[in-house]
Every structure is written in structure tokens, then in C-alpha cells.
Design a protein around this motif. Structure first.
Motif, short mmCIF file in Angstrom:
data_model
loop_
_atom_site.label_atom_id
_atom_site.label_comp_id
_atom_site.label_asym_id
_atom_site.label_seq_id
_atom_site.Cartn_x
_atom_site.Cartn_y
_atom_site.Cartn_z
N UNK A 193 0.83 -1.20 0.00
CA UNK A 193 0.00 0.00 0.00
C UNK A 193 0.87 1.25 0.00
N UNK A 194 1.96 1.21 0.76
CA UNK A 194 2.86 2.36 0.78
C UNK A 194 3.52 2.57 -0.58
N UNK A 195 3.84 1.49 -1.26
CA UNK A 195 4.39 1.60 -2.61
C UNK A 195 3.35 2.22 -3.54
N UNK A 196 2.10 1.76 -3.41
CA UNK A 196 1.02 2.31 -4.24
C UNK A 196 0.83 3.80 -3.95
N UNK A 197 0.97 4.19 -2.68
CA UNK A 197 0.85 5.60 -2.34
C UNK A 197 1.95 6.41 -3.01
N UNK A 200 0.88 6.89 -6.56
CA UNK A 200 -0.12 7.95 -6.67
C UNK A 200 0.55 9.32 -6.58
N UNK A 201 1.47 9.47 -5.63
CA UNK A 201 2.18 10.74 -5.47
C UNK A 201 3.00 11.07 -6.71
N UNK A 218 -4.69 7.03 -10.66
CA UNK A 218 -5.03 5.67 -10.27
C UNK A 218 -6.53 5.59 -10.05
N UNK A 219 -7.15 4.58 -10.65
CA UNK A 219 -8.61 4.43 -10.56
C UNK A 219 -9.04 3.16 -9.85
#
Length: 379
Positions: A193-197, A200-201, A218-219
Motif C-alpha cells: 500500500x505504501x508503494x502504491x501511495x 499515486x504521489x 489511479x482508478x
């Protein structure tokens, strides 16, 4: 020009197609209906091998000019029930195409060349045009015209546009593979999740010229299970990228790749991604749009000829030019009171404009044949 009696027949055609929608790659009954209609008018349609859809050539010789319509319906919720539904106007487009076929058949003996009318499946999946390119269906063509009904916010009812400048789109799916760990020992894991954040950033930090219309976001994100004391090691995501031009889409894609490569190094994770759907932006040809503009003016008058439209939506039609830059293409925008809007489950349109659309396209095809013949004489 389409007479009153045939206009009434086209209304029945539209009603049948509208009431019998079929989704992408499953347009079986639609293909059969179109084939039978064309055969009934003395034409010889040819089905595509191993897929739905068909085409028909009208006139003598190898076709140099073509007209393409889409066939498939959307799968969407209507009054609480998911079903196939013609809320993008493909039923109207097919109706126009059948009208064009009949008009050309009536003057086949005096046509200055051959025309190919293409009934393409799977436009909504952005896969049908690519399949037809692979089959060589457009290889002999120099011109290819398309159509699309337009909402009232873009085009007044009873007006027509000689060019639709759709944007590009890429729908991207990916997977982050980190490492699970106990919630009390996060240092032993790699939190997906942190990687995904971080992804997104990074997407939010992509900078483009303010003169370029584009977005990337990201959708979809899914990670972890029902236990909240586990650091999730994997996550799947989807990204929606949009751009008004193919060149800007290339920039977005390159920047996305840079971000993902940086995150892989920063977090020591594996990130896989691939493009699920690629919709090319329009490359409207000036000669084709000029021919279509002339056809509009000669058919309905200059006051009914609107400007070319820049629209953020996408259209599979433009993959034909993307794959063959020498192909001259444009799309007729039909102002037919589409309301409340495209893809709305209760979308309606003014079917009285469809015969006129057929008249305009027929005129454009004849003008394009004359242009090709003139060019060949000049050469």
C-alpha cells in the motif's frame, strides 16, 4: 437522396437494432441481421473469419474509399438490471451505414470506383479496429470515413461537423509484489500500500505544458485481506491515462515508466504493469475533412455545417490511422439531440437525422472517389 419510403424503412431498422443490442465480440445476431439486409438489397457482404462483423464492396475494382461503422452495445445497469444497451449510438451508426449501402447500390453502375463499407465489432473494448488491421481490411483504402452521434452540449440538433478530434486513452493494469509482515514488525515487510501511495504521489507530480490537455490517475487499488494486523505484501492497481494528442500520451507513458522504475529501486519491490486498452487520438486529415465539409454544405447548406469538434472522449476508429499514417480519415459528427448524454442508460436521439447522415456520407464517398480518380490521372 433518401426518400420518405426508405426513411420509414430505416426507422424500422433502427428500432430493431436498438431493441436487440449485443456486447463486444458477441454481435452474432446483429451480424446476421446486417448480412440479410444487405443481401436483400442485392449486395454481396462478406463476414470476417473467426469473429463477428462483415464488410461489403460496392462498385468496380479494388476499393480505395471506405466507410466504417461500429456494432457493439455497452453492458450497463438499466433500471437496476445489468444488460446490453445501445447508449453510445452504434445502433444509429449501423442504420446510417445501411442507408449508405442502399444509396450506393442504386448508382453502382456510374460510381467512379469501389467503396468498402465496414461493420466493425468491439469498438467499446477498443479491440475491433486492431483486429481489422490485422486482417488487412483497410489495406487498399486511401480514404476512410466514420460517424458518431453527438450530445447537445457539443452539437446542435440538425447540424453536422466534418471532424471529431477525440483524445487518446490508455487503461493500464499492474501488480506490486512486496513482502507480508506482522503488523507489529513492519520493518520485516514491504508494504504494497505504501508503494502504491508512492505511485499515486508520483503521478500527481507529472508536469506537462499547460497548453496540453491530459490527465493520469489511479482508478483502482486492491490490497490486503480482512485481517488488519498484517502488512500487505501485494496490491493490484489500475491507471487511467488521457491526452488530447498521441504525442502527449507518449510523454505520459514515458513518465509513468520512470516513476515505476524509481519505486522499484526505492522500495526493492517488483512492479509489473501492462496496457489493457489503447485508444489512439484522432489524426484528422485536412483533405478528408474538407471533402466531408463540402458534402455537408451540398446536402444541408452552409448554415448547418458546424466547426470541427474537439472532444475528450475516445474512439477506436482512430487506430486505423495510428496503424497506417497515410490513410486519410475523418468522422462525421451528427447533431441529433443526444440527451442526456452518451453512455447514459436512458440516452435518446432524434432518428430523423439519420437519413440525412446517410446522404452526407454517400456524397462524401463519391467526392472522395472523384479525388482518388483525379489523383491517379495526375500521376
Amino acid at each position: 437522396m433518401i426518400g420518405e419510403q426508405f426513411s420509414e424503412e430505416l426507422e424500422l431498422v433502427f428500432n430493431h437494432l436498438h431493441e436487440n443490442p449485443e456486447v463486444s465480440w458477441k454481435e452474432v445476431e446483429t451480424t446476421a441481421y446486417l448480412e440479410n439486409f444487405l443481401k436483400g438489397k442485392g449486395l454481396v457482404p462478406k463476414r470476417f473469419e473467426n469473429m463477428t462483423g462483415l464488410y461489403v464492396d460496392i462498385g468496380k475494382g479494388l476499393p480505395k474509399v471506405g466507410f466504417r461503422t461500429d456494432m457493439d452495445a455497452l453492458w450497463q445497469e438499466v433500471d437496476g438490471v445489468f444488460q446490453a444497451n445501445h447508449s453510445c449510438g452504434h445502433d444509429a451508426h449501423m442504420t446510417v451505414a445501411l442507408g449508405v449501402a442502399v444509396l450506393l447500390k442504386e448508382i453502382e453502375s456510374v460510381l467512379p470506383g469501389a467503396v468498402r463499407i465496414i461493420f466493425q465489432p468491439a469498438e467499446e473494448k477498443a479491440q475491433g479496429a486492431k483486429a481489422l488491421v490485422g486482417k488487412g481490411i483497410i489495406d487498399p483504402l486511401q480514404f476512410l470515413f466514420g460517424i458518431h452521434v453527438r450530445p447537445l452540449v457539443e452539437l446542435d440538433d440538425g447540424t453536422y461537423s466534418p471532424g471529431l478530434h477525440h483524445g487518446a486513452a490508455k487503461l493500464i493494469s499492474g501488480k506490486i509484489t512486496g513482502m507480508e509482515a506482522h503488523g507489529a514488525r513492519p520493518e520485516l515487510g514491504i508494504n504494497a500500500i505504501e508503494v502504491a501511495a508512492g505511485l499515486v504521489d508520483g503521478l500527481k507530480r507529472i508536469w506537462l505544458s499547460p497548453t496540453e490537455s491530459a490527465s493520469i490517475k489511479m482508478t483502482h487499488l486492491q490490497a490486503g485481506g480482512s485481517s488488519t494486523n498484517i502488512v500487505p505484501g501485494t496490491a493490484t492497481f489500475s491507471i487511467d491515462a488521457r491526452a488530447q494528442s498521441n504525442q502527449t500520451m507518449d510523454v505520459l507513458t514515458d513518465e509513468l515508466d520512470k516513476i515505476i522504475r524509481a519505486l522499484k529501486v526505492m522500495y526493492d519491490v517488483d512492479i509489473e504493469y501492462h496496457v489493457e486498452t489503447h485508444i489512439a487520438a484522432a489524426e484528422v486529415d485536412e483533405t478528408a475533412s474538407g471533402i466531408l465539409k463540402q458534402a455537408i454544405i451540398e446536402t444541408v447548406g452552409e448554415d448547418k455545417c458546424a466547426e470541427e469538434i474537439v472532444t475528450p472522449g475516445g474512439e477506436d476508429f482512430h487506430f486505423f490511422t495510428f496503424s497506417n499514417p497515410n490513410l486519410k480519415t475523418t468522422m462525421l459528427g451528427i447533431g441529433c439531440g443526444v440527451s442526456p448524454g452518451l453512455h447514459h442508460p436512458k440516452m435518446t436521439l432524434n432518428t430523423e437525422r439519420l437519413p440525412t447522415g446517410a446522404d452526407i456520407i454517400t456524397k462524401a464517398l463519391i467526392l472522395a472517389l472523384d479525388y482518388v480518380k483525379g489523383s491517379e490521372r495526375y500521376d
